[in-house]
Design a protein around this motif. Structure first.
Motif, PDB file in Angstrom:
ATOM      1  N   HIS A 539       1.261  -1.198   0.045  1.00 41.28           N
ATOM      2  CA  HIS A 539       0.049  -0.061  -0.094  1.00 41.28           C
ATOM      3  C   HIS A 539       0.882   0.864  -0.060  1.00 41.28           C
ATOM      4  O   HIS A 539       0.542   1.885  -0.634  1.00 41.28           O
ATOM      5  CB  HIS A 539      -1.030   0.071   1.148  1.00 41.28           C
ATOM      6  N   THR A 540       1.774   1.357   0.790  1.00 43.75           N
ATOM      7  CA  THR A 540       2.918   2.368   0.881  1.00 43.75           C
ATOM      8  C   THR A 540       3.519   2.621  -0.567  1.00 43.75           C
ATOM      9  O   THR A 540       3.308   3.986  -1.092  1.00 43.75           O
ATOM     10  CB  THR A 540       3.763   2.098   2.228  1.00 43.75           C
ATOM     11  N   LYS A 541       4.089   1.474  -1.358  1.00 43.35           N
ATOM     12  CA  LYS A 541       4.246   2.030  -2.398  1.00 43.35           C
ATOM     13  C   LYS A 541       3.665   2.285  -3.122  1.00 43.35           C
ATOM     14  O   LYS A 541       3.740   2.923  -4.232  1.00 43.35           O
ATOM     15  CB  LYS A 541       4.904   0.320  -3.045  1.00 43.35           C
ATOM     16  N   LYS A 546       1.256   7.128  -6.765  1.00 45.03           N
ATOM     17  CA  LYS A 546       0.680   7.616  -7.326  1.00 45.03           C
ATOM     18  C   LYS A 546       0.544   8.639  -7.462  1.00 45.03           C
ATOM     19  O   LYS A 546       0.181   9.806  -7.975  1.00 45.03           O
ATOM     20  CB  LYS A 546      -0.150   7.440  -6.838  1.00 45.03           C
ATOM     21  N   GLN A 547       1.780   9.451  -5.884  1.00 47.54           N
ATOM     22  CA  GLN A 547       2.074  11.208  -5.836  1.00 47.54           C
ATOM     23  C   GLN A 547       3.438  10.890  -7.124  1.00 47.54           C
ATOM     24  O   GLN A 547       3.053  12.639  -7.531  1.00 47.54           O
ATOM     25  CB  GLN A 547       2.589  10.597  -4.843  1.00 47.54           C
ATOM     26  N   SER A 552       4.781  14.000 -11.852  1.00 46.98           N
ATOM     27  CA  SER A 552       5.393  14.308 -13.000  1.00 46.98           C
ATOM     28  C   SER A 552       4.185  14.665 -13.960  1.00 46.98           C
ATOM     29  O   SER A 552       4.447  15.853 -14.709  1.00 46.98           O
ATOM     30  CB  SER A 552       5.813  13.005 -13.984  1.00 46.98           C
ATOM     31  N   GLN A 553       2.968  14.237 -13.956  1.00 47.27           N
ATOM     32  CA  GLN A 553       1.278  14.916 -14.806  1.00 47.27           C
ATOM     33  C   GLN A 553       1.994  16.896 -14.635  1.00 47.27           C
ATOM     34  O   GLN A 553       0.858  17.509 -15.686  1.00 47.27           O
ATOM     35  CB  GLN A 553       0.401  14.326 -14.364  1.00 47.27           C
ATOM     36  N   VAL A 554       2.191  17.273 -12.829  1.00 46.55           N
ATOM     37  CA  VAL A 554       1.768  18.400 -13.101  1.00 46.55           C
ATOM     38  C   VAL A 554       2.726  19.147 -13.306  1.00 46.55           C
ATOM     39  O   VAL A 554       2.417  20.141 -14.217  1.00 46.55           O
ATOM     40  CB  VAL A 554       1.824  18.803 -11.586  1.00 46.55           C
ATOM     41  N   SER A 555       4.179  18.288 -13.473  1.00 46.40           N
ATOM     42  CA  SER A 555       5.173  19.408 -13.790  1.00 46.40           C
ATOM     43  C   SER A 555       5.009  19.650 -15.706  1.00 46.40           C
ATOM     44  O   SER A 555       5.831  20.066 -16.379  1.00 46.40           O
ATOM     45  CB  SER A 555       6.459  18.457 -13.607  1.00 46.40           C
TER      46      SER A 555
END
Length: 557
Positions: A539-541, A546-547, A552-555
């Motif tokens: 779950h952590t990975k 996702k983060q 990367s999409q925002v950048s």
């Protein structure tokens, strides 16, 4: 009268009528080469110095200026620095500076110029001056002190003497410890290199020659490589490394640099990875070869003829133990090196590099052991099932295995479970056994009707009744379906694995759940703890992935 530090006669200060100039100057002193302020007195062709605020008729030392060489230099900690290299009574180098508010460098240099016949360099300026001795006196001022001030100065003087003696003893002890650590390092390296030479010259090469002469002689070429791996490369590295250590010890003194030797060879030590990864297999081969009469006779001859006291397996483990030994010795050497030492920062770098290489080798060893476990499981599974061909994955990590009971309505079935970091596999034992050269005889397992669960899609609950039981529920049906589609499995459609969930969760019309039981409560708790830990890691990975994807999409936008 003798000075306890220099073991020389005390130096009497000149009378005040002979003093040409006096003032405070900084001087590098002690084993640590630290700056310390002294009261300097110039009289005749000598520069005397004494501790500050100390009424005494004796000087700590004096500098003979006749024929001395005076050169300015830069220091990161002090300004207006100059050095005096004396010729009489013998060659010495004194590093001095003019503290802020205590005059100027030019002022002191103009006075010192008159007491020496030499080249004096100030920046780019160079001059040669011959000046007769100066006979005029400079007026000095003596400030009267009351009894309280004299007592305070006396107490300060006693305390400074105590601190000086204490620091001297501490530094002396540290130097002794450093020397002992370096001696141990060189001696153990010498012994280790001798052991490597024995492995190479007395064991590996004779076995290779025997095989070349008769392939069916002592042991096969594959077994020779399995026993010794890349020991020849390790031998070559330590031949050069040991020479550098021997040279350092031969020329050893307190300011000697040792860290550059480690920094030079630390990357080469990654060659240990292959040897360490192969070590467990080497021990297995060794135990197997001991069943051969020719090999046992060979080992016996080495003990009797070559006087080799240790068994071969005792030699084989030495390279595995060596890198942690370097880490321990470097840690001790860094601990016993003062911060002002020229080697201190490099020792920290060397220690960090050795720790990094050791961690790298251990990580690679764990990866190799894990892959070996995966191969072992794959060897024991029936080859027809899709999961078998897809079991070996770079991300997959073996956790545990064992006999487990599957509880069904009016039925209890004995099964065998394999737990990985992303997968829980429940199989059936068969009566068939399989032999292979790597793992020996192993039990085979059926994959027909097996349970193959992606544990990230599941939750685990412990049950009190029956004892040792727990339940696994599939709570993410989409992830469960995607996994089975990727594996080309038909687990979802298997009626034996389907349970109506109306009694369990009214919001979901259908859910999968599996009830298992282990032999003891302790064993159950261990399995559940490992499963939950694996689920948390997954779950952590997933969250991190996702983060990273979102950022990367925002950048890009």
């Amino acid at each position: 009268m003798f000075n306890w530090l220099t073991n020389s006669k005390k130096i009497v200060l000149p009378p005040s009528r002979e003093i040409i100039k006096s003032g405070i100057l900084g001087k590098k002193s002690g084993i640590l080469n630290k700056w310390k302020d002294y009261f300097f007195i110039l009289a005749g062709t000598c520069l005397y110095y004494t501790p500050l605020n100390k009424e005494t008729e004796f000087a700590n030392g004096k500098i003979e200026l006749e024929e001395a060489i005076i050169i300015t230099f830069e220091d990161p900690k002090r300004e207006e620095c100059f050095s005096i290299k004396t010729v009489k009574p013998y060659q010495q180098l004194f590093c001095l500076c003019v503290p802020h508010g205590q005059g100027s460098l030019v002022e002191w240099m103009s006075i010192l110029l008159q007491k020496t016949v030499t080249n004096i360099i100030i920046g780019n300026f160079e001059s040669t001056t011959i000046v007769p001795k100066r006979t005029t006196a400079v007026t000095t001022y003596n400030i009267p002190l009351n009894n309280t001030q004299k007592a305070a100065i006396k107490i300060q003087s006693i305390y400074r003497a105590y601190k000086t003696r204490k620091n001297y003893i501490e530094i002396k002890n540290v130097i002794k410890k450093r020397t002992n650590i370096v001696n141990e390092m060189v001696e153990t390296e010498r012994t280790y290199f001798s052991s490597l030479k024995i492995i190479l010259e007395e064991f590996e090469k004779p076995l290779q020659h025997a095989f070349a002469f008769n392939p069916k002689g002592i042991i096969s070429n594959e077994e020779i490589f399995g026993l010794f791996s890349n020991i020849d490369m390790i031998y070559n590295i330590h031949e050069l490394f040991g020479q550098d250590l021997e040279n350092a010890k031969r020329n050893w003194f307190p300011q000697q640099l040792l860290a550059p030797i480690f920094l030079k060879f630390v990357e080469s030590m990654k060659f240990y990875t292959q040897y360490v990864n192969n070590f467990n297999r080497a021990l297995e081969i060794y135990e197997g070869c001991k069943n051969k009469v020719a090999f046992c006779k060979f080992l016996e001859e080495k003990k009797n003829i070559s006087n080799i006291e240790l068994d071969l397996n005792a030699f084989l483990i030495m390279p595995v133990q060596r890198l942690p030994r370097y880490e321990m010795l470097l840690r001790e050497l860094t601990k016993n090196t003062w911060k002002e030492h020229a080697d201190y920062d490099n020792l920290q770098r060397a220690l960090k590099s050795v720790i990094t290489v050791t961690k790298y080798i251990n990580d690679k060893k764990r990866e190799a052991e894990n892959m070996q476990k995966l191969v072992s499981v794959q060897q024991r599974l029936q080859d027809a099932h899709p999961i078998v061909s897809q079991l070996l994955q770079p991300h997959r990590r073996y956790i545990r295995e064992g006999t487990i009971l599957q509880l069904k309505p009016n039925k209890i079935k004995e099964r065998y479970g394999f737990l990985f970091n992303d997968l829980f596999l429940v199989t059936k034992k068969t009566s068939k056994r399989k032999k292979n050269t790597l793992f020996g005889e192993t039990v085979r397992f059926k994959m027909t009707g097996c349970i193959c669960l992606p544990i990230e899609a599941c939750e685990i609950d412990s049950l009190d009744n029956p004892e040792g039981s727990f339940i696994i529920r599939v709570i993410d049906l989409k992830l469960f379906d995607d996994f089975n589609m990727g594996m080309m499995l038909d687990t979802v459609k298997s009626k034996s694995l389907k349970t109506k969930s109306s009694k369990l969760d009214n919001e979901h019309p259908e859910i999968f759940q599996f009830l298992f039981q282990l032999a003891t409560i302790t064993l159950k708790d261990e399995w559940i703890a490992d499963m939950r830990s694996a689920i948390t890691d997954l779950h952590t990975k997933s969250i991190r992935s996702k983060q990273l994807l979102t950022s990367s999409q925002v950048s890009k936008k």
